[in-house]
Design a protein around this motif. Sequence first.
Motif, PDB file in Angstrom:
ATOM      1  N   LYS A  69      29.663 -28.102 -58.977  1.00  0.00           N
ATOM      2  CA  LYS A  69      28.478 -28.910 -59.261  1.00  0.00           C
ATOM      3  C   LYS A  69      27.490 -28.158 -60.144  1.00  0.00           C
ATOM      4  O   LYS A  69      27.303 -26.943 -60.013  1.00  0.00           O
ATOM      5  N   ARG A 101      23.749 -27.202 -61.120  1.00  0.00           N
ATOM      6  CA  ARG A 101      22.481 -27.059 -60.396  1.00  0.00           C
ATOM      7  C   ARG A 101      21.368 -27.675 -61.237  1.00  0.00           C
ATOM      8  O   ARG A 101      21.117 -27.231 -62.367  1.00  0.00           O
ATOM      9  N   GLN A 161      23.994 -30.628 -57.923  1.00  0.00           N
ATOM     10  CA  GLN A 161      23.307 -30.127 -56.741  1.00  0.00           C
ATOM     11  C   GLN A 161      21.846 -29.932 -57.131  1.00  0.00           C
ATOM     12  O   GLN A 161      21.536 -29.112 -58.004  1.00  0.00           O
TER      13      GLN A 161
END
Length: 220
Positions: A2, A4, A29
Amino acid sequence: MKKRAIVSWSSGKDSTLTLCRLLEDDRYQVVGLYTTYVAGTVPFQATPINVVKAQAESIGLPLVLIELNEVFPPNDVYQKRVVEDIRSSGLNVDAVAFGDMFCNGIEEYRRSYIEPQGWECVFPLLGEGSEMLANDIIASGIKTTLSTVDTSQLDGRFLGWDYNANLLAELPNGCDLCGEDGEFHTIVTDAPCFQYPLDIEITGFQREGRFHHLSYHLVR
């Protein structure tokens, strides 16, 4: 893996819907929020910084506060400050998300200073119709109130109204249902991404000049 992401946080409905969508997106995320402010308040929304901090605490994400000297600083000054403060925040960021809705050149502007940093620009709401987005905001359970009204575009009587189906039905023809032409701005007190609602008490209405603002404070 993922990416950030940090979300540009205005305290209003657009950034809240952006956050809600990113939290449900397996590609990202969310690691934090960032807010630019002038003299202790978020411009346009007129949200006090202590309320923004309370929102971030309810959401459970770190908040990067970026203080500006004026509401409309030169573009290079604004861009440099945002990039530097995100980098110095200690957050490891791969993407920056914005709540922009209209394809009016804002996407290209954001990309011009975000992508050279090696960060992805994310626009979860861009290009969707205002009616669809307005209904999504309401249906998703985002609780928000009109905190600012530009009386050159919308009757000041709408100040303090809750953003709901009744408001949408009452808005005059020509008024964007999301206020994306600057007709109004909002303050969010609860949402699916909040762990608990904020309790704010409305104390008055500032009705001088073109922009009318809601006065309120957090109930401790």
